[in-house]
Write an enzyme that holds these catalytic residues in place. Structure first.
Site, mmCIF file in Angstrom:
data_model
loop_
_atom_site.group_PDB
_atom_site.id
_atom_site.type_symbol
_atom_site.label_atom_id
_atom_site.label_comp_id
_atom_site.label_asym_id
_atom_site.label_seq_id
_atom_site.Cartn_x
_atom_site.Cartn_y
_atom_site.Cartn_z
ATOM 1 N N GLY A 79 0.809 -1.228 0.000
ATOM 2 C CA GLY A 79 0.000 0.000 0.000
ATOM 3 C C GLY A 79 0.836 1.268 0.000
ATOM 4 O O GLY A 79 0.394 2.310 0.477
ATOM 5 N N LEU A 80 2.051 1.152 -0.526
ATOM 6 C CA LEU A 80 2.941 2.304 -0.702
ATOM 7 C C LEU A 80 3.263 3.047 0.612
ATOM 8 O O LEU A 80 3.199 4.279 0.664
ATOM 9 C CB LEU A 80 2.331 3.273 -1.738
ATOM 10 N N CYS A 139 1.821 1.118 -9.579
ATOM 11 C CA CYS A 139 1.586 0.356 -8.346
ATOM 12 C C CYS A 139 0.193 -0.274 -8.403
ATOM 13 O O CYS A 139 -0.792 0.424 -8.658
ATOM 14 C CB CYS A 139 1.693 1.254 -7.119
ATOM 15 N N ILE A 201 8.833 -5.098 -15.451
ATOM 16 C CA ILE A 201 7.489 -4.627 -15.175
ATOM 17 C C ILE A 201 7.284 -4.483 -13.666
ATOM 18 O O ILE A 201 8.068 -5.019 -12.878
ATOM 19 C CB ILE A 201 6.411 -5.633 -15.704
ATOM 20 N N GLY A 227 8.071 -12.713 -8.354
ATOM 21 C CA GLY A 227 8.776 -13.994 -8.230
ATOM 22 C C GLY A 227 8.593 -14.867 -9.465
ATOM 23 O O GLY A 227 8.201 -14.389 -10.537
ATOM 24 N N GLY A 253 11.218 -9.003 -12.948
ATOM 25 C CA GLY A 253 10.121 -9.953 -12.724
ATOM 26 C C GLY A 253 10.653 -11.373 -12.715
ATOM 27 O O GLY A 253 10.948 -11.934 -13.776
HETATM 28 O O1 RRO Z 1 3.761 -0.609 -1.955
HETATM 29 C C1 RRO Z 1 3.190 -1.451 -2.679
HETATM 30 O O2 RRO Z 1 2.146 -2.048 -2.343
HETATM 31 C C2 RRO Z 1 3.719 -1.762 -4.017
HETATM 32 C C3 RRO Z 1 4.182 -0.812 -4.925
HETATM 33 BR BR1 RRO Z 1 4.346 1.002 -4.540
HETATM 34 C C4 RRO Z 1 4.565 -1.194 -6.238
HETATM 35 O O3 RRO Z 1 4.959 -0.407 -7.108
HETATM 36 N N1 RRO Z 1 4.451 -2.515 -6.543
HETATM 37 C C5 RRO Z 1 4.021 -3.443 -5.641
HETATM 38 O O4 RRO Z 1 3.953 -4.633 -5.968
HETATM 39 N N2 RRO Z 1 3.668 -3.042 -4.389
#
Ligand code: RRO
Length: 335
Positions: A79-80, A139, A201, A227, A253
């Site tokens: 969730g960043l 994201c 990606i 993974g 990836g």
């Molecule tokens: O923080 C995340 O949930 C998250 C980010 Br910002 C992203 O770019 N890719 C991901 O798999 N998780």
């Protein structure tokens, strides 16, 4: 730790004018923005390191559970979480200071709700002097806050790219999503808008469901898959992008081994992102993958330049038996 091969193969490469001693790039979000952890990745053999994405304001992220090994890969919905770009600048400055004597470039990573916000975040992280800025428009875990990701639309992806390019002269790498019908079209749009490179990606949206209760396993319900399960999708995306644009690609990836890196570079990547490998292979992942890549090239008398993009040139479709992604991986994980 097993014996590492340390040979004479030249693994150096360039991305947007920045030299890397080897093509392995720590993917964003794996070791946060902690200067000590980013330094650890560099000391363990990364050619460049990417910090966790930061946003214009601080974010708490999602509730636990946020990341799980589901057997064929990982799934996350962090969730960043990040302290916000202003806070992040001091961490990035410290990281850049630690990385400079090691000759390992720092890549900052930014995200925002609007193109204007991306420009603002770029101008602020630029103060820390990263070598490159990754522009995370893909994201998979913040849709409820942001609406559709910018990576889903060629026009919006280009608008974000232009906003970042006009905010800073630091080269920018735009990170694309596999979850689009035509990733080559998005790549063309960001390249035309001035992107210096592409990361391909981000993770692929998915979910886990518990059979007993029927409930979603992640608190956010859905998450991004990374993974081994992501590797064939990433290879296809890199292959399509490499056929569409001339700017360099960081192929990310499912890169767990030197052979995985060879495959990704063959598909057209200039460098390869390494993320989930740290979960599967531990803190020595960079040293292990680097030595496997070096040995693979030396055994065949090949260089990185000779293998890059050769998938497109190859005429035959050999029948190969696919070994597990990493020798001994299944035994180590009790499978
Ligand atoms: O923080 C995340 O949930 C998250 C980010 Br910002 C992203 O770019 N890719 C991901 O798999 N998780």
């Amino acid at each position: 730790m097993c014996a590492l091969h340390s040979g004479s193969a030249d693994l150096s490469c360039r991305i947007a004018g920045v030299r890397l001693s080897n093509p392995l790039v720590l993917a964003s979000g794996i070791w946060g923005t902690s200067p000590t952890l980013l330094e650890r990745a560099a000391r363990s053999g990364a050619g460049a390191v990417t910090a966790k994405t930061c946003t214009t304001s601080a974010r708490r992220g999602h509730r636990n559970p946020t990341a799980i090994d589901w057997g064929h890969g990982l799934i996350n919905a962090m969730g960043l979480p990040n302290p916000g770009v202003e806070e992040e600048v001091s961490l990035l400055e410290e990281a850049a200071r630690r990385l400079a004597p090691l000759g390992v470039p720092l890549i900052a990573s930014i995200s925002a709700d609007t193109a204007e916000g991306f420009g603002k975040a770029a101008a602020i992280v630029a103060r820390a002097g990263p070598a490159l800025i990754e522009v995370n428009i893909s994201c998979p875990n913040v849709q409820s806050d942001h609406g559709e990701m910018f990576a889903a639309s060629a026009e919006e992806a280009a608008e974000v790219t232009r906003a970042v390019k006009s905010a800073t002269s630091i080269p920018c790498i735009v990170k694309l999503s596999p979850n689009v019908p035509d990733i080559a079209a998005i790549a063309r749009a960001v390249a035309a808008a001035g992107a210096d490179a592409i990361t391909a990606i981000n993770t692929m949206p998915g979910m886990l469901v518990d059979a007993e209760t029927g409930a979603a396993v992640l608190a956010n319900r859905t998450g991004g898959i990374s993974g081994p399960a992501l590797k064939p999708i990433a290879l296809r995306c890199v292959h399509e992008i490499a056929g569409a644009v001339d700017i360099p690609i960081i192929g990310t990836g499912g890169i767990l081994s030197g052979v995985d890196a060879v495959e990704m570079i063959s598909a057209g990547a200039a460098c390869v992102g390494v993320g989930s490998a740290i979960f599967y292979r531990g803190q020595d992942a960079f040293a292990l993958i680097r030595s496997e890549l070096e040995r693979w090239l030396e055994d065949r008398g090949l260089t990185l330049d000779e293998i890059r993009g050769r998938t497109r040139r190859a005429r035959e479709n050999p029948v190969i038996s696919n070994p597990p992604p990493v020798p001994g991986w299944e035994a180590r994980h009790g499978r």
